[in-house]
Design an enzyme around this catalytic site. Structure first.
Site, PDB file in Angstrom:
ATOM      1  N   LYS A   3       0.807  -1.219   0.000  1.00 33.19           N
ATOM      2  CA  LYS A   3       0.000   0.000   0.000  1.00 33.19           C
ATOM      3  C   LYS A   3       0.843   1.274   0.000  1.00 33.19           C
ATOM      4  O   LYS A   3       0.448   2.293  -0.555  1.00 33.19           O
ATOM      5  CB  LYS A   3      -0.939   0.008   1.216  1.00 33.19           C
ATOM      6  CG  LYS A   3      -1.971  -1.113   1.202  1.00 33.19           C
ATOM      7  CD  LYS A   3      -3.084  -0.850   0.221  1.00 33.19           C
ATOM      8  CE  LYS A   3      -4.089  -1.989   0.176  1.00 33.19           C
ATOM      9  NZ  LYS A   3      -5.093  -1.808  -0.890  1.00 33.19           N
ATOM     10  N   GLU A  26      -9.670   6.084   2.980  1.00 33.08           N
ATOM     11  CA  GLU A  26     -10.531   5.035   3.495  1.00 33.08           C
ATOM     12  C   GLU A  26      -9.639   3.839   3.785  1.00 33.08           C
ATOM     13  O   GLU A  26      -8.568   3.707   3.183  1.00 33.08           O
ATOM     14  CB  GLU A  26     -11.597   4.656   2.461  1.00 33.08           C
ATOM     15  CG  GLU A  26     -11.160   3.631   1.397  1.00 33.08           C
ATOM     16  CD  GLU A  26     -10.060   4.121   0.456  1.00 33.08           C
ATOM     17  OE1 GLU A  26      -9.891   5.352   0.325  1.00 33.08           O
ATOM     18  OE2 GLU A  26      -9.361   3.275  -0.139  1.00 33.08           O
ATOM     19  N   SER A  75       1.637  -9.677  -0.990  1.00 38.12           N
ATOM     20  CA  SER A  75       1.334  -8.248  -0.892  1.00 38.12           C
ATOM     21  C   SER A  75       1.549  -7.651   0.494  1.00 38.12           C
ATOM     22  O   SER A  75       1.724  -6.450   0.626  1.00 38.12           O
ATOM     23  CB  SER A  75      -0.107  -8.000  -1.348  1.00 38.12           C
ATOM     24  OG  SER A  75      -1.006  -8.774  -0.581  1.00 38.12           O
TER      25      SER A  75
HETATM   26  C1  LIG Z   1      -1.732  -6.975   2.380  1.00 40.79           C
HETATM   27  C2  LIG Z   1      -2.854  -6.606   1.496  1.00 40.79           C
HETATM   28  N1  LIG Z   1      -3.002  -7.221   0.315  1.00 40.79           N
HETATM   29  C3  LIG Z   1      -4.020  -6.924  -0.511  1.00 40.79           C
HETATM   30  C4  LIG Z   1      -4.979  -5.991  -0.185  1.00 40.79           C
HETATM   31  C5  LIG Z   1      -6.113  -5.761  -1.136  1.00 40.79           C
HETATM   32  O1  LIG Z   1      -6.032  -4.573  -1.864  1.00 40.79           O
HETATM   33  P1  LIG Z   1      -5.664  -4.551  -3.382  1.00 40.79           P
HETATM   34  O2  LIG Z   1      -6.539  -5.551  -4.078  1.00 40.79           O
HETATM   35  O3  LIG Z   1      -5.935  -3.159  -3.813  1.00 40.79           O
HETATM   36  O4  LIG Z   1      -4.237  -4.902  -3.535  1.00 40.79           O
HETATM   37  C6  LIG Z   1      -4.876  -5.303   1.033  1.00 40.79           C
HETATM   38  C7  LIG Z   1      -5.869  -4.279   1.409  1.00 40.79           C
HETATM   39  O5  LIG Z   1      -5.939  -3.779   2.468  1.00 40.79           O
HETATM   40  C8  LIG Z   1      -3.787  -5.618   1.887  1.00 40.79           C
HETATM   41  O6  LIG Z   1      -3.647  -5.000   3.072  1.00 40.79           O
END
Ligand SMILES: Cc1ncc(COP(=O)(O)O)c(C=O)c1O
Lengths: 405, 268
Positions: A98, A120, A387
């Protein structure tokens, strides 16, 4: 209806933010002027050498980029198929992808002379990443969060407050991420003169989906270079979880023209698609308009948005970025789903065999990737976007084991 | 000529400004709505604006958000709202009815199907908060084919070019949102409103309505001096909320508020 060249995968969107029939700008009139102002500022600074240099330096020295690409030997062996590589976004400052986006948008906010930042958040990762950059740049920061998520992600709420952000509990609707987004939009429309709204994913009205994609594409650009270096080949498949879709687009986008690379976006099947208790609009939803763009949504036959369910707050969203809707319809990417239980199993598996505790969101990608890898050969490569890290989920996972921490 | 244009002409002939009360259809329950519409007309409402409930009313403040939630507890759908207009028309063939809501319920029904059903029921105009003219080609075609007036919002942030573009797409009247913010949010600054309305009139011959922030007979009167229509919503919806458990008291209370505003507006 705008026409698109179906094979020009990386050339989207058009000038008004359309990815095929998806995307666009569906907002109240009050926001049309401010969105144009944002678009002009973004277009100007994204090619500005000083801006680019500052962004690059921040990503390197503050976020810790490039994030590593890690060959998960033990996990690959257990699957007995393709080699699995993990793009380690969990190693970034604040623990998830993020921050790539909040750094970029905050620099833009500064350039635009805005003094107040709003955001948000669902899992709290985007809220923390926003509060973090706001603290560093000396900007006032307000984060909207559904009251249900505030309970699920207590530790992140405390982190945001420590960083100086005001966390506002949203009590309307389903009290989760979509309602936090509604509330942030209401704040923005009321305070547009001094306020910059940092959206945390590739959703929202144009230019947000392109802008967030651009800031997150650093993931895919690095990963492409790293995999060629380490494995000597392009990956056969990319796998990423999809909430709003920013970590997935960030990984996918630089590979879109590499047609040999298959792409899998993994949505949250919650308790199972057949139960209706899930958060998988691409797998089980229909097109509609929400939060400023046309995309796939979870809605009833009357066009009301329905409540979603996922064990991971970050995937608990009834919409999805419009570019994913287009990638689905054009057939370039595949969208699949993974249940709460499968994600939890993958969470424990990675923790025990690689010593890496993944976020529950990322665990969805891992669950699908291990399933996929098992059906492939050892000369093939699966690249997974890890992620985020799982520290924020200790509370949830311990709770399932009946342990209070 | 549309029922809306006719109504504005009649009012202008008597030197009067339109008063447009807004309620959310189905709030606090669907049985209340049609009788309440008739009561609002009897009290001096010139055009009725009926909110179509939506799960995610992004442009609305807390008062109208809660009205949406109350209506959705009874699953009040866009089809139901059109049905209410149909029933209203059994007794009132003159008062224009305008639906106001968000795009997604209309998308779910399909633009053409929606326009056919609404037109047949006697809907005269539609305000869709989250569709700017840039995205509205198909939507406009569907409404126009059924002779329904597409009404668009103008905001303090609309520049000259946008004002032109929006007025060109609109019919019936244009709706100037007097404050940056959500419904029910702030007090309006009458001086700024006056100069903006003056500006808008250079781009269009359509009547100009002003809404957001009109709270009492005084503000209604002040706005009536500069605009062709005074649109009032959150104060009325607030009254509905406080009387939600005694539905019989709703129509008399709203009638009182509306007739007080009407009286103040007629003094000018
Ligand atoms: C670690 C992590 N992965 C994925 C996401 C999902 O978001 P996005 O699909 O925009 O990557 C989030 C959202 O809070 C997150 O904290």
């Amino acid at each position: 209806m705008p026409t698109t060249n179906q094979t020009d995968f990386s050339g989207q969107p058009d000038a008004r933010g359309h990815f095929g029939r998806f995307g666009g700008m569906f907002v109240s009139e009050t926001l049309m002027g401010p969105l144009r102002e944002l678009r002009e500022a973004y277009d100007r600074f994204i090619v500005d050498d000083t801006f680019k240099a500052e962004l690059e330096a921040d990503l390197r020295d503050y976020v810790g980029r490039p994030s590593s690409l890690y060959f998960a030997r033990q996990l690959s062996q257990r699957c007995g198929g393709a080699r699995i590589y993990l793009k380690r976004e969990d190693l970034n400052h604040t623990g998830a992808h993020k921050i790539n986006n909040t750094i970029g948008q905050a620099l833009l906010a500064k350039r635009m002379g805005k003094t107040r930042i709003i955001a948000e958040t669902g899992a709290g990762q985007h809220g923390v990443a926003t509060a973090t950059v706001a603290a560093r740049l000396g900007l006032e920061c307000v984060v909207y969060m559904g009251s249900v998520d505030i309970v699920r992600q207590e530790a992140n709420v405390y982190r945001m407050r420590m960083l100086g952000a005001k966390v506002v509990a949203v009590e309307s609707g389903s009290k989760t991420l979509k309602d936090a987004l509604n509330e942030a939009m209401r704040d923005w429309v009321t305070n547009i003169d001094n306020t910059f709204y940092i959206i945390g994913t590739v959703a929202g009205p144009h230019p947000y989906p392109v802008m967030v994609r651009e800031f997150q594409s650093v993931i895919g650009r690095e990963a492409r270079r790293q995999i060629l270096q380490q494995a000597g080949q392009l990956p056969d498949a990319l796998v990423a979880c999809v909430g709003g879709g920013s970590n997935a687009i960030g990984l996918f986008h630089p590979f879109l023209d590499d047609t040999s690379v298959a792409m899998y976006g993994v949505e949250a099947a919650g308790e199972g698609l057949e139960t209706g208790r899930h958060a998988a609009p691409l797998c089980a939803g229909t097109p509609g308009v929400l939060h400023g763009n046309r995309t796939y949504l979870m809605q009833d036959e009357n066009g009301q948005i329905i409540e979603t369910h996922s064990i991971s707050a970050g995937l608990d969203y009834p919409g999805v970025g419009p570019e994913h809707a287009w990638l689905k319809e054009s057939g370039r990417a595949n969208y699949v789903s993974v249940t709460d239980q499968e994600a939890l199993d993958a969470f424990h598996e990675l923790t025990r065999c690689e010593g890496i505790i993944p976020a529950l969101e990322s665990s969805h990608a891992l669950a699908y990737a291990t399933r996929l890898a098992a059906e492939m050969n050892p000369d093939q490569v699966v690249l997974v976007n890890l992620s985020g890290r799982g520290d924020k989920d200790m509370h949830t996972v311990a709770g399932l084991d009946g342990i209070k921490i | 000529m549309s029922r809306i244009s006719q109504r504005f002409e009649q009012l202008a002939a008597h030197n009067k400004t339109a008063l447009i009360p807004f309620i959310t259809a189905g709030d606090p329950d669907p049985e209340v709505t049609v009788p309440l519409m008739h009561a609002m007309v009897a009290a001096g409402g010139s055009i009725i604006e009926l909110g179509v409930p939506f799960s995610d009313p992004m442009a609305d403040g807390p008062v109208i958000q809660r009205a949406n939630e109350r209506a959705l507890k009874h699953n009040t759908s866009l089809r139901d709202v059109i049905g209410m207009v149909h029933r209203f028309r059994e007794r009132d063939r003159d008062t224009p009815v305008v639906l106001m809501g968000y795009l997604n319920p209309i998308e779910a029904l399909g633009y053409e199907r929606f326009a056919e059903m609404a037109g047949a029921a006697g809907v005269d105009g539609v305000i869709t908060v989250d569709i700017p003219p840039e995205e509205a080609d198909d939507y406009l075609a569907a409404l126009r084919a059924q002779r329904i007036d597409p009404i668009f919002l103008l905001a303090p942030t609309s520049d000259e070019q946008r004002i032109k573009r929006i007025c060109d797409a609109a019919a019936g009247f244009v709706y100037y949102v007097s404050v940056k913010g959500t419904t029910g949010s702030a007090r309006l600054a009458i001086g700024e409103v006056a100069s903006k309305v003056f500006h808008i009139r250079k781009s269009t011959g359509l009547p100009v309505g002003v809404g957001f922030g009109i709270k009492d007979p005084e503000s209604a009167q002040a706005v009536a001096q500069v605009a062709d229509a005074v649109i009032v919503g959150s104060v009325l919806v607030n009254q509905i909320e406080s009387l939600a458990d005694q539905p019989d008291a709703i129509a008399p209370a709203l009638s009182r508020s509306i007739s007080q505003m009407r009286a103040a507006m007629d003094l000018i």
